[in-house]
Design a protein around this motif. Structure first.
Motif, PDB file in Angstrom:
ATOM      1  N   UNK A 137       0.843  -1.162   0.000  1.00  0.00           N
ATOM      2  CA  UNK A 137       0.000   0.000   0.000  1.00  0.00           C
ATOM      3  C   UNK A 137       0.897   1.238   0.000  1.00  0.00           C
ATOM      4  N   UNK A 138       0.449   2.228  -0.715  1.00  0.00           N
ATOM      5  CA  UNK A 138       1.236   3.452  -0.860  1.00  0.00           C
ATOM      6  C   UNK A 138       1.336   4.187   0.465  1.00  0.00           C
ATOM      7  N   UNK A 139       0.316   4.155   1.247  1.00  0.00           N
ATOM      8  CA  UNK A 139       0.343   4.832   2.534  1.00  0.00           C
ATOM      9  C   UNK A 139       1.307   4.145   3.489  1.00  0.00           C
ATOM     10  N   UNK A 140       1.331   2.849   3.460  1.00  0.00           N
ATOM     11  CA  UNK A 140       2.235   2.114   4.343  1.00  0.00           C
ATOM     12  C   UNK A 140       3.675   2.379   3.932  1.00  0.00           C
ATOM     13  N   UNK A 141       3.918   2.499   2.670  1.00  0.00           N
ATOM     14  CA  UNK A 141       5.268   2.773   2.185  1.00  0.00           C
ATOM     15  C   UNK A 141       5.698   4.166   2.613  1.00  0.00           C
ATOM     16  N   UNK A 142       4.808   5.105   2.468  1.00  0.00           N
ATOM     17  CA  UNK A 142       5.150   6.480   2.850  1.00  0.00           C
ATOM     18  C   UNK A 142       5.339   6.533   4.351  1.00  0.00           C
ATOM     19  N   UNK A 143       4.462   5.831   5.085  1.00  0.00           N
ATOM     20  CA  UNK A 143       4.589   5.819   6.535  1.00  0.00           C
ATOM     21  C   UNK A 143       5.904   5.148   6.929  1.00  0.00           C
ATOM     22  N   UNK A 144       6.277   4.085   6.280  1.00  0.00           N
ATOM     23  CA  UNK A 144       7.547   3.397   6.568  1.00  0.00           C
ATOM     24  C   UNK A 144       8.736   4.281   6.232  1.00  0.00           C
ATOM     25  N   UNK A 145       8.608   4.958   5.132  1.00  0.00           N
ATOM     26  CA  UNK A 145       9.698   5.854   4.742  1.00  0.00           C
ATOM     27  C   UNK A 145       9.793   7.024   5.714  1.00  0.00           C
ATOM     28  N   UNK A 146       8.652   7.526   6.157  1.00  0.00           N
ATOM     29  CA  UNK A 146       8.652   8.641   7.090  1.00  0.00           C
ATOM     30  C   UNK A 146       9.269   8.206   8.410  1.00  0.00           C
ATOM     31  N   UNK A 147       8.912   7.002   8.880  1.00  0.00           N
ATOM     32  CA  UNK A 147       9.479   6.503  10.137  1.00  0.00           C
ATOM     33  C   UNK A 147      10.977   6.285   9.961  1.00  0.00           C
ATOM     34  N   UNK A 148      11.356   5.714   8.848  1.00  0.00           N
ATOM     35  CA  UNK A 148      12.789   5.499   8.587  1.00  0.00           C
ATOM     36  C   UNK A 148      13.526   6.841   8.537  1.00  0.00           C
ATOM     37  N   UNK A 149      12.882   7.815   7.919  1.00  0.00           N
ATOM     38  CA  UNK A 149      13.516   9.127   7.814  1.00  0.00           C
ATOM     39  C   UNK A 149      13.647   9.764   9.185  1.00  0.00           C
ATOM     40  N   UNK A 150      12.626   9.669  10.015  1.00  0.00           N
ATOM     41  CA  UNK A 150      12.663  10.232  11.364  1.00  0.00           C
ATOM     42  C   UNK A 150      13.740   9.524  12.163  1.00  0.00           C
ATOM     43  N   UNK A 151      13.810   8.193  12.061  1.00  0.00           N
ATOM     44  CA  UNK A 151      14.855   7.454  12.771  1.00  0.00           C
ATOM     45  C   UNK A 151      16.251   7.862  12.262  1.00  0.00           C
ATOM     46  N   UNK A 152      16.350   8.042  10.965  1.00  0.00           N
ATOM     47  CA  UNK A 152      17.640   8.459  10.395  1.00  0.00           C
ATOM     48  C   UNK A 152      18.030   9.843  10.893  1.00  0.00           C
ATOM     49  N   UNK A 153      17.075  10.764  10.932  1.00  0.00           N
ATOM     50  CA  UNK A 153      17.347  12.126  11.408  1.00  0.00           C
ATOM     51  C   UNK A 153      17.719  12.068  12.883  1.00  0.00           C
ATOM     52  N   UNK A 154      16.951  11.276  13.680  1.00  0.00           N
ATOM     53  CA  UNK A 154      17.270  11.162  15.109  1.00  0.00           C
ATOM     54  C   UNK A 154      18.662  10.574  15.296  1.00  0.00           C
ATOM     55  N   UNK A 155      18.988   9.529  14.547  1.00  0.00           N
ATOM     56  CA  UNK A 155      20.308   8.902  14.631  1.00  0.00           C
ATOM     57  C   UNK A 155      21.399   9.908  14.252  1.00  0.00           C
ATOM     58  N   UNK A 156      21.163  10.645  13.191  1.00  0.00           N
ATOM     59  CA  UNK A 156      22.147  11.652  12.743  1.00  0.00           C
ATOM     60  C   UNK A 156      22.309  12.737  13.793  1.00  0.00           C
ATOM     61  N   UNK A 157      21.203  13.208  14.377  1.00  0.00           N
ATOM     62  CA  UNK A 157      21.284  14.269  15.371  1.00  0.00           C
ATOM     63  C   UNK A 157      21.929  13.767  16.652  1.00  0.00           C
ATOM     64  N   UNK A 158      21.762  12.521  16.967  1.00  0.00           N
ATOM     65  CA  UNK A 158      22.295  11.968  18.204  1.00  0.00           C
ATOM     66  C   UNK A 158      23.771  11.604  18.047  1.00  0.00           C
ATOM     67  N   UNK A 159      24.151  10.997  16.950  1.00  0.00           N
ATOM     68  CA  UNK A 159      25.504  10.445  16.844  1.00  0.00           C
ATOM     69  C   UNK A 159      26.392  11.124  15.785  1.00  0.00           C
ATOM     70  N   UNK A 160      25.835  11.645  14.751  1.00  0.00           N
ATOM     71  CA  UNK A 160      26.648  12.213  13.672  1.00  0.00           C
ATOM     72  C   UNK A 160      26.742  13.736  13.803  1.00  0.00           C
ATOM     73  N   UNK A 161      25.642  14.386  14.101  1.00  0.00           N
ATOM     74  CA  UNK A 161      25.615  15.848  14.150  1.00  0.00           C
ATOM     75  C   UNK A 161      26.544  16.421  15.220  1.00  0.00           C
ATOM     76  N   UNK A 162      26.605  15.940  16.459  1.00  0.00           N
ATOM     77  CA  UNK A 162      27.482  16.543  17.475  1.00  0.00           C
ATOM     78  C   UNK A 162      28.972  16.540  17.082  1.00  0.00           C
ATOM     79  N   UNK A 163      29.542  15.444  16.556  1.00  0.00           N
ATOM     80  CA  UNK A 163      30.950  15.538  16.163  1.00  0.00           C
ATOM     81  C   UNK A 163      31.184  16.531  15.020  1.00  0.00           C
ATOM     82  N   UNK A 164      30.218  16.621  14.103  1.00  0.00           N
ATOM     83  CA  UNK A 164      30.364  17.572  12.997  1.00  0.00           C
ATOM     84  C   UNK A 164      30.314  19.000  13.547  1.00  0.00           C
TER      85      UNK A 164
END
Length: 161
Positions: free
Chosen positions: A2-29
């Motif tokens: 389903x297109x909505x599930x894909x977008x929702x999965x992508x949105x969750x993945x994107x939020x997790x990626x942003x959180x991961x980047x802000x937590x572990x990648x962004x501070x050293x940069x």
């Protein structure tokens, strides 16, 4: 899917990626960027200080050059004064020596003249005595006597020359 599930999965993945980047990648940069900013700021401050120090040193060097030129000029002036003084002393000494030589030469000339006069006087006396002897030895006539006197005068004039 389903297109909505894909977008929702992508949105969750994107939020997790942003959180991961802000937590572990962004501070050293951010830390690296802040460190680099501090280094650049310090470098600029050091460059400004170095530029100011260079300006001060250039002023000091310029002043030292002016002082050195002044000292060199003073040394040259002093050397020229000494040269003039030495030359003046040498000239005065040479004049004194020449005066002494002239006086000695004049004295020698006067002695030679006196000696020559004495010799001349002696020769005149000897000639006169010789003529007188001849006159006395010969009882001669007035003409002979006059002739002898003329010879005496001629002899005397030759001795003078």
């Amino acid at each position: 899917m389903n297109l909505n599930a894909t977008i929702l999965g992508q949105a969750i993945s994107f939020v997790l990626f942003v959180w991961f980047c802000m937590k572990y990648i962004w501070p050293p940069i951010i830390l690296a960027i802040e460190t680099r900013q501090k280094e650049i700021k310090e470098s600029l401050t050091n460059a400004k200080k170095a530029r100011d120090e260079l300006y001060i040193l250039e002023k000091k060097i310029h002043q030292n050059i002016i002082d050195a030129k002044q000292k060199a000029s003073n040394i040259l002036n002093s050397a020229n004064k000494q040269k003039v003084s030495i030359l003046e002393d040498a000239r005065n000494q040479a004049l004194e020596e020449s005066k002494k030589i002239i006086l000695n030469t004049q004295s020698e000339i006067n002695i030679a003249i006196t000696h020559a006069r004495k010799n001349l006087h002696k020769e005149v006396v000897d000639l006169s005595i010789s003529m007188a002897e001849k006159i006395i030895k010969k009882n001669i006539s007035k003409d002979d006597n006059q002739e002898l006197l003329d010879e005496l005068v001629t002899s005397l004039s030759q001795v003078k020359n």
